[in-house]
Design a protein around this motif. Sequence first.
Motif, PDB file in Angstrom:
ATOM      1  N   GLU A   1       3.376  10.481  -9.799  1.00 42.37           N
ATOM      2  CA  GLU A   1       2.685  10.971 -10.901  1.00 42.37           C
ATOM      3  C   GLU A   1       2.233  12.340 -10.857  1.00 42.37           C
ATOM      4  OE1 GLU A   1      -0.767   8.361 -11.022  1.00 42.37           O
ATOM      5  OE2 GLU A   1       0.568   6.491 -12.026  1.00 42.37           O
ATOM      6  N   GLU A   2       1.636  12.764  -9.704  1.00 45.82           N
ATOM      7  CA  GLU A   2       1.402  13.995  -9.328  1.00 45.82           C
ATOM      8  C   GLU A   2       2.397  15.012  -9.660  1.00 45.82           C
ATOM      9  OE1 GLU A   2      -0.528  14.693  -5.645  1.00 45.82           O
ATOM     10  OE2 GLU A   2      -2.168  13.307  -6.014  1.00 45.82           O
ATOM     11  N   LYS A   3       3.705  14.596  -9.114  1.00 47.31           N
ATOM     12  CA  LYS A   3       4.789  15.572  -9.487  1.00 47.31           C
ATOM     13  C   LYS A   3       5.267  15.830 -10.972  1.00 47.31           C
ATOM     14  CE  LYS A   3       9.915  15.857  -8.351  1.00 47.31           C
ATOM     15  NZ  LYS A   3      10.969  14.981  -7.595  1.00 47.31           N
ATOM     16  N   ALA A   4       5.234  14.686 -11.702  1.00 44.93           N
ATOM     17  CA  ALA A   4       5.370  14.546 -13.148  1.00 44.93           C
ATOM     18  C   ALA A   4       4.558  15.589 -13.680  1.00 44.93           C
ATOM     19  CB  ALA A   4       5.200  13.372 -13.507  1.00 44.93           C
ATOM     20  N   ALA A   5       3.233  15.317 -13.424  1.00 43.03           N
ATOM     21  CA  ALA A   5       2.082  16.362 -14.098  1.00 43.03           C
ATOM     22  C   ALA A   5       2.455  17.951 -14.084  1.00 43.03           C
ATOM     23  CB  ALA A   5       0.796  15.978 -13.697  1.00 43.03           C
ATOM     24  N   ALA A   6       2.812  18.263 -12.723  1.00 42.90           N
ATOM     25  CA  ALA A   6       2.990  19.606 -12.464  1.00 42.90           C
ATOM     26  C   ALA A   6       4.272  20.140 -13.065  1.00 42.90           C
ATOM     27  CB  ALA A   6       3.504  19.754 -10.775  1.00 42.90           C
ATOM     28  N   GLU A   7       5.191  19.326 -13.064  1.00 49.19           N
ATOM     29  CA  GLU A   7       6.552  19.522 -13.924  1.00 49.19           C
ATOM     30  C   GLU A   7       6.157  19.719 -15.559  1.00 49.19           C
ATOM     31  OE1 GLU A   7       9.039  16.556 -13.134  1.00 49.19           O
ATOM     32  OE2 GLU A   7       9.986  17.383 -11.254  1.00 49.19           O
TER      33      GLU A   7
ATOM     34  N   ARG B   1       1.564  22.921  -2.399  1.00 52.31           N
ATOM     35  CA  ARG B   1       0.567  22.056  -1.694  1.00 52.31           C
ATOM     36  C   ARG B   1       1.030  20.622  -2.059  1.00 52.31           C
ATOM     37  NH1 ARG B   1      -4.053  21.863   1.469  1.00 52.31           N
ATOM     38  NH2 ARG B   1      -5.544  20.439   0.755  1.00 52.31           N
ATOM     39  N   LEU B   2       1.406  20.310  -3.073  1.00 60.54           N
ATOM     40  CA  LEU B   2       1.895  18.759  -3.603  1.00 60.54           C
ATOM     41  C   LEU B   2       2.971  18.700  -2.478  1.00 60.54           C
ATOM     42  CD1 LEU B   2       1.964  18.939  -7.339  1.00 60.54           C
ATOM     43  CD2 LEU B   2       0.560  17.881  -6.108  1.00 60.54           C
ATOM     44  N   PHE B   3       3.957  19.262  -2.464  1.00 68.23           N
ATOM     45  CA  PHE B   3       5.072  19.113  -1.454  1.00 68.23           C
ATOM     46  C   PHE B   3       4.637  18.856  -0.022  1.00 68.23           C
ATOM     47  CE2 PHE B   3       7.845  20.789  -4.847  1.00 68.23           C
ATOM     48  CZ  PHE B   3       8.705  19.595  -5.217  1.00 68.23           C
ATOM     49  N   TYR B   4       3.662  19.622   0.408  1.00 66.42           N
ATOM     50  CA  TYR B   4       3.204  19.417   1.720  1.00 66.42           C
ATOM     51  C   TYR B   4       2.150  18.210   1.685  1.00 66.42           C
ATOM     52  CZ  TYR B   4       0.247  20.244   6.050  1.00 66.42           C
ATOM     53  OH  TYR B   4      -0.482  20.282   7.027  1.00 66.42           O
ATOM     54  N   ASN B   5       1.608  17.868   0.957  1.00 66.33           N
ATOM     55  CA  ASN B   5       0.922  16.576   0.961  1.00 66.33           C
ATOM     56  C   ASN B   5       1.828  15.265   0.865  1.00 66.33           C
ATOM     57  OD1 ASN B   5      -1.650  17.668   0.879  1.00 66.33           O
ATOM     58  ND2 ASN B   5      -1.812  17.745  -1.435  1.00 66.33           N
ATOM     59  N   ARG B   6       2.769  15.445   0.053  1.00 69.23           N
ATOM     60  CA  ARG B   6       3.866  14.379  -0.064  1.00 69.23           C
ATOM     61  C   ARG B   6       4.828  14.231   1.360  1.00 69.23           C
ATOM     62  NH1 ARG B   6       9.240  14.207  -3.815  1.00 69.23           N
ATOM     63  NH2 ARG B   6      10.077  12.157  -3.048  1.00 69.23           N
ATOM     64  N   TYR B   7       4.801  15.549   1.984  1.00 74.57           N
ATOM     65  CA  TYR B   7       5.485  15.651   3.272  1.00 74.57           C
ATOM     66  C   TYR B   7       4.702  14.783   4.385  1.00 74.57           C
ATOM     67  CZ  TYR B   7       6.921  16.950   8.013  1.00 74.57           C
ATOM     68  OH  TYR B   7       7.304  17.155   9.120  1.00 74.57           O
ATOM     69  N   LYS B   8       3.478  15.081   4.092  1.00 78.06           N
ATOM     70  CA  LYS B   8       2.693  14.381   5.140  1.00 78.06           C
ATOM     71  C   LYS B   8       2.275  13.105   5.057  1.00 78.06           C
ATOM     72  CE  LYS B   8      -1.483  16.032   6.587  1.00 78.06           C
ATOM     73  NZ  LYS B   8      -2.662  16.551   6.731  1.00 78.06           N
ATOM     74  N   THR B   9       2.241  12.471   3.702  1.00 79.91           N
ATOM     75  CA  THR B   9       2.264  11.230   3.498  1.00 79.91           C
ATOM     76  C   THR B   9       3.424  10.452   3.655  1.00 79.91           C
ATOM     77  OG1 THR B   9       0.694  11.670   1.552  1.00 79.91           O
ATOM     78  CG2 THR B   9       1.804   9.567   1.452  1.00 79.91           C
ATOM     79  N   LYS B  10       4.702  11.007   3.376  1.00 80.93           N
ATOM     80  CA  LYS B  10       5.805  10.512   3.897  1.00 80.93           C
ATOM     81  C   LYS B  10       6.089  10.383   5.360  1.00 80.93           C
ATOM     82  CE  LYS B  10      10.720  10.579   2.854  1.00 80.93           C
ATOM     83  NZ  LYS B  10      11.829  11.246   2.533  1.00 80.93           N
ATOM     84  N   LYS B  11       5.454  11.281   5.763  1.00 78.74           N
ATOM     85  CA  LYS B  11       5.608  11.258   7.604  1.00 78.74           C
ATOM     86  C   LYS B  11       4.836  10.101   8.190  1.00 78.74           C
ATOM     87  CE  LYS B  11       4.948  14.136  11.595  1.00 78.74           C
ATOM     88  NZ  LYS B  11       4.550  15.480  12.127  1.00 78.74           N
ATOM     89  N   THR B  12       3.612  10.138   7.369  1.00 77.27           N
ATOM     90  CA  THR B  12       2.545   9.064   7.924  1.00 77.27           C
ATOM     91  C   THR B  12       3.293   7.791   7.706  1.00 77.27           C
ATOM     92  OG1 THR B  12       0.767  10.541   7.359  1.00 77.27           O
ATOM     93  CG2 THR B  12       0.117   8.219   7.799  1.00 77.27           C
TER      94      THR B  12
ATOM     95  N   GLU C   1       0.817  -0.996   0.061  1.00 78.51           N
ATOM     96  CA  GLU C   1      -0.064  -0.148  -0.069  1.00 78.51           C
ATOM     97  C   GLU C   1       1.080   1.361  -0.064  1.00 78.51           C
ATOM     98  OE1 GLU C   1      -2.375  -0.506   3.409  1.00 78.51           O
ATOM     99  OE2 GLU C   1      -3.752  -2.162   2.555  1.00 78.51           O
ATOM    100  N   LEU C   2       1.967   1.401   0.824  1.00 79.90           N
ATOM    101  CA  LEU C   2       2.888   2.305   0.854  1.00 79.90           C
ATOM    102  C   LEU C   2       3.417   2.627  -0.317  1.00 79.90           C
ATOM    103  CD1 LEU C   2       4.626   1.903   4.395  1.00 79.90           C
ATOM    104  CD2 LEU C   2       2.759   3.691   3.667  1.00 79.90           C
ATOM    105  N   ALA C   3       3.715   1.504  -1.207  1.00 77.36           N
ATOM    106  CA  ALA C   3       4.349   1.576  -2.496  1.00 77.36           C
ATOM    107  C   ALA C   3       3.520   2.249  -3.363  1.00 77.36           C
ATOM    108  CB  ALA C   3       4.955   0.432  -2.835  1.00 77.36           C
ATOM    109  N   GLU C   4       2.023   1.932  -3.279  1.00 77.63           N
ATOM    110  CA  GLU C   4       1.257   2.576  -4.251  1.00 77.63           C
ATOM    111  C   GLU C   4       0.950   3.941  -4.281  1.00 77.63           C
ATOM    112  OE1 GLU C   4      -2.361   0.038  -3.658  1.00 77.63           O
ATOM    113  OE2 GLU C   4      -1.358  -1.671  -4.863  1.00 77.63           O
ATOM    114  N   GLU C   5       1.152   4.428  -2.928  1.00 72.43           N
ATOM    115  CA  GLU C   5       0.952   5.796  -2.550  1.00 72.43           C
ATOM    116  C   GLU C   5       2.143   6.523  -2.954  1.00 72.43           C
ATOM    117  OE1 GLU C   5       0.530   5.906   1.557  1.00 72.43           O
ATOM    118  OE2 GLU C   5      -1.594   5.112   1.745  1.00 72.43           O
ATOM    119  N   LYS C   6       3.135   6.033  -3.019  1.00 74.82           N
ATOM    120  CA  LYS C   6       4.430   6.539  -3.197  1.00 74.82           C
ATOM    121  C   LYS C   6       4.230   6.729  -4.763  1.00 74.82           C
ATOM    122  CE  LYS C   6       9.684   6.401  -3.495  1.00 74.82           C
ATOM    123  NZ  LYS C   6      10.392   5.366  -3.291  1.00 74.82           N
TER     124      LYS C   6
END
Length: 565
Positions: free
Chosen positions: A230-236, A317-328, A220-225
């Motif tokens: 994918e979100e990062k690639a779309a923003a770039e 916003r994306l980096f914050y969400n990623r930080y929270k996900t990584k922290k969790t 599950e953690l691998a799927e969230e990562k």
Amino acid sequence: MLRHYILLLCCLFTLGLSAQSTADLEKQLTNATTDSDKLSLHYQLAELYLSHGNEEKSIDHSEKVIALAKTTGEKTLLVSAYLLNGNAYYKDREYRKAAAKYRNGLDYAKSAGEIELAIESYLELIQTTKRLRDDKKAARLAEESLTYLKQNSNYKKLKGREVSSRNEVAKIERERAALKKEKSELENQINSLRSNQAQLSNDNSRLSQQNTSLNRRQKELAEEKAAVEEEKAAAEEQVSKQQEDIDKMSARQAKIELAAKVKEKIIDSLEHKREIDAMQLENKEVSLQNARLRLSRSRYVGGVIVSLLLLVGLLARLFYNRYKTKKTANELLEEKNKTIAEERERSDELLLNILPANIADELKTTGRAKARKFPEVTVMFADFRNFTKMSEVLTPEQLVREIDECFKAFDMIISQYPDIEKIKTIGDAYMCASGLSDRKTLPSDIVQAALEFQEYLDDIKRTKRSQGLPYFEARIGLHTGPVVAGVVGSRKFAYDIWGDTVNTAARMEQKCEVGQVNISQSTYTRIKYQFECQYRGRIEAKNKGMIEMYYVLKTVGSGAKVMEY
């Protein structure tokens, strides 16, 4: 046939008087011309080499006796040769070959009617089969020999001496009873191993379920990562497109400026007046266009700045969400790692409860543990005397509870002595040993522990007797000598020790009286200045002959330890 055998024995005796050494007999064998002389000399050499410990040459000469005896038809001598050949193989620890030779000798003895040689072949074959750890077959051979002896009980005189069939029957009956007892002990060990196997299987199933849950969470953690990536690639990709638009606007502005310069050059070639008018008009138009362009550029730059601000906000916003996900995820992973560490600690504790610390470390490091020989180990056996009587009075649950309490007390006692290692329990018997390390130690600790075993049982006996309840009494035996120690098997393994020292310690326990601690001469020699002992004399032990034994009475000087249970 008997006449030929007597004649052969006479020849052997005559040649034996003249033979001074194996070299003399070998020389006589070289000069021998008749089969009778060769038979006699080969037989003498086989016996002489066997007595000198040269099993290889004894086997060679006895096999030549077998070949010659078959040629001459001397069945009695052939049986004796097979027995001699089997004894050589047995002494050389080739037990399967020895068993085959004893079986051949038995067949020829039966066909020749040599009852005594047949019984001797039976006894040697039974002993060899027990060495091969085939107790069932040994029991069948004992039954077979008993039947054969009873069928031929009217034959009294063998080899010039009187033989009592009743004594032979009694001897074989004793062998059969001993085999039945060993079979019962093996069945008790099998039941204990099966119980341990079931417990370990349950533990393994529980660990497997926890491992499956951990693998699912990692997936599950691998799927969230992957979703975050994918979100990062779309923003770039969106930022890249906006940068292309900016580059296109800059190119258009450059083209306009170039056209203005070309137009200025064309105006210079016109007439002066028209040039001035046109220039003024063009300047006005250029000024107007520049004003419009500046206005358009300012609007475009404002739009770009707004877009960049929105992009920065989106990225934040994306980096914050990623930080929270990584922290969790890290918190979950840390929790799982903590759970795994706790389970590993429990597994290590279980392993240390089964094996000595050095063996457990070796197993965890290399995946296996080598067998080691220790030259001076003291082995102790403790066995309850009235176990059968108590099993008739108590329920199975009560009986197991009583044994458990006694064994826990024994464990507590030996835990006070770091050099003592518990080996195993066999039914109502308790086995431990000291000296299973590279550090040389005296057996004083394990002898003291044996006295404390008896003190504990005496206390329980007084309490139970005052309440009118049944109680356990024990015999304890100790012996000191070399053993081999190691781990048996690769799964559901067990630490155990082997050697004649273990067998002798068991004989010490069997020849002990209830409530006493019985030790051998080798143990007494090492502790005689620390304990007061009573010499019992030389006592016969099964398969060991006469052994000097001692009862340990008490500690010399300050007395025994006082243990709290």
